[in-house]
Structure formats: structure tokens, C-alpha cells
Design a protein around this motif. Structure first.
Motif, PDB file in Angstrom:
ATOM      1  N   GLU A 192       4.173   2.015  10.118  1.00  0.00           N
ATOM      2  CA  GLU A 192       3.768   0.892   9.436  1.00  0.00           C
ATOM      3  C   GLU A 192       4.439   0.931   8.091  1.00  0.00           C
ATOM      4  O   GLU A 192       5.055   0.211   7.422  1.00  0.00           O
ATOM      5  CB  GLU A 192       2.600   0.376   9.668  1.00  0.00           C
ATOM      6  N   ARG A 193       4.243   2.018   7.413  1.00  0.00           N
ATOM      7  CA  ARG A 193       4.618   2.299   6.049  1.00  0.00           C
ATOM      8  C   ARG A 193       6.191   2.124   6.142  1.00  0.00           C
ATOM      9  O   ARG A 193       6.516   1.501   5.203  1.00  0.00           O
ATOM     10  CB  ARG A 193       4.284   3.516   5.596  1.00  0.00           C
ATOM     11  N   ARG A 194       6.764   2.885   7.253  1.00  0.00           N
ATOM     12  CA  ARG A 194       8.169   2.868   7.167  1.00  0.00           C
ATOM     13  C   ARG A 194       8.790   1.425   7.250  1.00  0.00           C
ATOM     14  O   ARG A 194      10.014   0.887   6.552  1.00  0.00           O
ATOM     15  CB  ARG A 194       8.730   3.658   8.403  1.00  0.00           C
ATOM     16  N   GLN A 195       8.048   0.466   8.108  1.00  0.00           N
ATOM     17  CA  GLN A 195       8.401  -0.648   8.133  1.00  0.00           C
ATOM     18  C   GLN A 195       8.313  -1.501   7.151  1.00  0.00           C
ATOM     19  O   GLN A 195       9.243  -2.514   6.516  1.00  0.00           O
ATOM     20  CB  GLN A 195       7.642  -1.610   9.427  1.00  0.00           C
ATOM     21  N   VAL A 196       7.028  -1.463   6.469  1.00  0.00           N
ATOM     22  CA  VAL A 196       6.820  -1.993   4.973  1.00  0.00           C
ATOM     23  C   VAL A 196       8.136  -1.485   4.040  1.00  0.00           C
ATOM     24  O   VAL A 196       8.684  -2.607   3.203  1.00  0.00           O
ATOM     25  CB  VAL A 196       5.645  -1.880   4.614  1.00  0.00           C
ATOM     26  N   ASN A 197       8.446  -0.395   3.940  1.00  0.00           N
ATOM     27  CA  ASN A 197       9.438   0.104   2.933  1.00  0.00           C
ATOM     28  C   ASN A 197      10.683  -0.519   3.076  1.00  0.00           C
ATOM     29  O   ASN A 197      11.623  -0.959   2.335  1.00  0.00           O
ATOM     30  CB  ASN A 197       9.593   1.516   3.167  1.00  0.00           C
ATOM     31  N   GLN A 198      11.011  -0.487   4.691  1.00  0.00           N
ATOM     32  CA  GLN A 198      12.433  -1.426   5.043  1.00  0.00           C
ATOM     33  C   GLN A 198      12.247  -2.935   4.439  1.00  0.00           C
ATOM     34  O   GLN A 198      13.508  -3.230   4.075  1.00  0.00           O
ATOM     35  CB  GLN A 198      12.659  -1.273   6.611  1.00  0.00           C
ATOM     36  N   GLN A 199      11.330  -3.690   4.934  1.00  0.00           N
ATOM     37  CA  GLN A 199      11.272  -4.904   4.090  1.00  0.00           C
ATOM     38  C   GLN A 199      11.248  -5.048   2.894  1.00  0.00           C
ATOM     39  O   GLN A 199      11.778  -6.074   2.369  1.00  0.00           O
ATOM     40  CB  GLN A 199       9.817  -5.545   5.005  1.00  0.00           C
ATOM     41  N   GLN A 200      10.595  -4.011   2.190  1.00  0.00           N
ATOM     42  CA  GLN A 200      10.760  -4.298   0.552  1.00  0.00           C
ATOM     43  C   GLN A 200      12.211  -3.908   0.104  1.00  0.00           C
ATOM     44  O   GLN A 200      12.582  -4.251  -0.961  1.00  0.00           O
ATOM     45  CB  GLN A 200       9.939  -3.099   0.156  1.00  0.00           C
ATOM     46  N   MET A 201      12.848  -3.090   0.852  1.00  0.00           N
ATOM     47  CA  MET A 201      14.290  -3.144   0.494  1.00  0.00           C
ATOM     48  C   MET A 201      15.092  -4.288   0.637  1.00  0.00           C
ATOM     49  O   MET A 201      15.952  -4.532  -0.212  1.00  0.00           O
ATOM     50  CB  MET A 201      14.909  -1.902   1.274  1.00  0.00           C
ATOM     51  N   LYS A 202      14.806  -5.135   1.655  1.00  0.00           N
ATOM     52  CA  LYS A 202      15.417  -6.134   2.153  1.00  0.00           C
ATOM     53  C   LYS A 202      15.296  -7.223   0.994  1.00  0.00           C
ATOM     54  O   LYS A 202      15.954  -8.210   0.752  1.00  0.00           O
ATOM     55  CB  LYS A 202      15.230  -6.574   3.416  1.00  0.00           C
ATOM     56  N   THR A 203      13.810  -7.395   0.774  1.00  0.00           N
ATOM     57  CA  THR A 203      13.501  -8.589  -0.034  1.00  0.00           C
ATOM     58  C   THR A 203      12.351  -7.844  -1.285  1.00  0.00           C
ATOM     59  O   THR A 203      11.259  -7.971  -1.012  1.00  0.00           O
ATOM     60  CB  THR A 203      12.527  -9.446   0.645  1.00  0.00           C
ATOM     61  N   PRO A 204      13.147  -7.300  -2.265  1.00  0.00           N
ATOM     62  CA  PRO A 204      12.355  -6.668  -3.145  1.00  0.00           C
ATOM     63  C   PRO A 204      11.521  -7.490  -4.174  1.00  0.00           C
ATOM     64  O   PRO A 204      11.713  -8.792  -4.227  1.00  0.00           O
ATOM     65  CB  PRO A 204      13.270  -5.774  -4.038  1.00  0.00           C
ATOM     66  N   GLY A 205      10.135  -7.120  -4.596  1.00  0.00           N
ATOM     67  CA  GLY A 205       9.662  -7.998  -5.402  1.00  0.00           C
ATOM     68  C   GLY A 205       8.437  -8.774  -4.962  1.00  0.00           C
ATOM     69  O   GLY A 205       7.781  -9.578  -5.573  1.00  0.00           O
ATOM     70  N   ARG A 206       8.318  -8.813  -3.451  1.00  0.00           N
ATOM     71  CA  ARG A 206       7.395  -9.772  -2.959  1.00  0.00           C
ATOM     72  C   ARG A 206       5.995  -9.116  -3.112  1.00  0.00           C
ATOM     73  O   ARG A 206       5.779  -7.857  -2.711  1.00  0.00           O
ATOM     74  CB  ARG A 206       7.699  -9.778  -1.350  1.00  0.00           C
ATOM     75  N   ARG A 207       5.175  -9.882  -3.304  1.00  0.00           N
ATOM     76  CA  ARG A 207       3.645  -9.449  -3.527  1.00  0.00           C
ATOM     77  C   ARG A 207       3.175  -8.898  -2.109  1.00  0.00           C
ATOM     78  O   ARG A 207       2.164  -7.960  -2.246  1.00  0.00           O
ATOM     79  CB  ARG A 207       2.929 -10.755  -4.053  1.00  0.00           C
ATOM     80  N   GLY A 208       3.577  -9.592  -1.051  1.00  0.00           N
ATOM     81  CA  GLY A 208       2.867  -9.157   0.301  1.00  0.00           C
ATOM     82  C   GLY A 208       3.329  -7.695   0.408  1.00  0.00           C
ATOM     83  O   GLY A 208       2.280  -6.880   0.890  1.00  0.00           O
ATOM     84  N   GLU A 209       4.437  -7.165   0.289  1.00  0.00           N
ATOM     85  CA  GLU A 209       4.735  -5.582   0.706  1.00  0.00           C
ATOM     86  C   GLU A 209       3.863  -4.771  -0.513  1.00  0.00           C
ATOM     87  O   GLU A 209       3.604  -3.822  -0.009  1.00  0.00           O
ATOM     88  CB  GLU A 209       6.276  -5.627   0.268  1.00  0.00           C
ATOM     89  N   LEU A 210       3.579  -5.337  -1.618  1.00  0.00           N
ATOM     90  CA  LEU A 210       2.939  -4.383  -2.563  1.00  0.00           C
ATOM     91  C   LEU A 210       1.563  -4.509  -1.955  1.00  0.00           C
ATOM     92  O   LEU A 210       0.940  -3.289  -2.207  1.00  0.00           O
ATOM     93  CB  LEU A 210       2.984  -5.155  -4.013  1.00  0.00           C
ATOM     94  N   ILE A 211       0.745  -5.385  -1.798  1.00  0.00           N
ATOM     95  CA  ILE A 211      -0.138  -5.539  -1.134  1.00  0.00           C
ATOM     96  C   ILE A 211      -0.650  -4.472   0.111  1.00  0.00           C
ATOM     97  O   ILE A 211      -1.515  -3.717   0.183  1.00  0.00           O
ATOM     98  CB  ILE A 211      -0.746  -6.859  -0.665  1.00  0.00           C
TER      99      ILE A 211
END
Length: 95
Positions: free
Chosen positions: A57-76
């Protein structure tokens, strides 16, 4: 002939209703995500017994954060994954 604009610009206001609603939404999101994380298996360092769903799950969140940086959801999500890992480590040491 006058050129009147049909578009109105809404100013961003930090009213208490808007901030209270966003805090309630964030709290709801955190609670639902926390429940999802508690369902995931964690196998520790050795993944001989299967995949570590929490690290996946952490790897998937990291992948999504690289695609769309700065989103609050990934930080949460990162914060909640860290909390869940710490919660599990505390439970292991108490046993």
C-alpha cells in the motif's frame, strides 16, 4: 454596446462552515482509511509467507504521489500508514 462579463469571480473565503466541513471530511477519510489499513496483513521483513500488504500500500501511495504531487490525500495516507505500523509495533512489544 456594452461588453458585460457573464462570469463572476468567487473569492475564496475561509468561513467557519467551509473549514469545519473540510475538517469533518478529512476526519472521515482518515477513519475510513485507518479501517482499511487494519485489514491489511503485515509479514515483517521476511516475505516468505506472502506479500506484505501494508508495504505494498505504501508503494502504491508513493507511485500515486509521483504522478500527482502535492495532493492532500496522499499525505494523509502516508501519515495513516506510519501510525498503523507504529500501532502494530507497539502491540508486538507489549505481547
Amino acid at each position: 454596446m456594452e461588453n458585460n462579463s457573464k462570469f463572476t469571480v468567487e473569492t475564496f473565503s475561509t468561513s467557519s462552515d467551509h473549514s469545519a466541513q473540510s475538517l469533518a471530511d478529512e476526519s472521515d477519510f482518515r477513519n475510513r482509511y485507518m479501517q482499511e489499513l487494519r485489514k491489511k496483513r503485515q509479514r515483517g521483513i521476511n516475505n516468505y509467507y506472502g506479500i506484505d500488504e501494508l508495504l505494498e500500500e505504501r508503494r502504491q501511495v508513493n507511485q500515486q504521489q509521483m504522478k500527482t504531487p502535492g495532493r492532500r490525500g496522499e499525505l494523509i495516507k502516508h501519515e495513516e500508514i506510519d501510525k498503523e505500523i507504529l500501532r502494530r509495533l507497539k502491540n508486538e512489544t507489549q505481547i
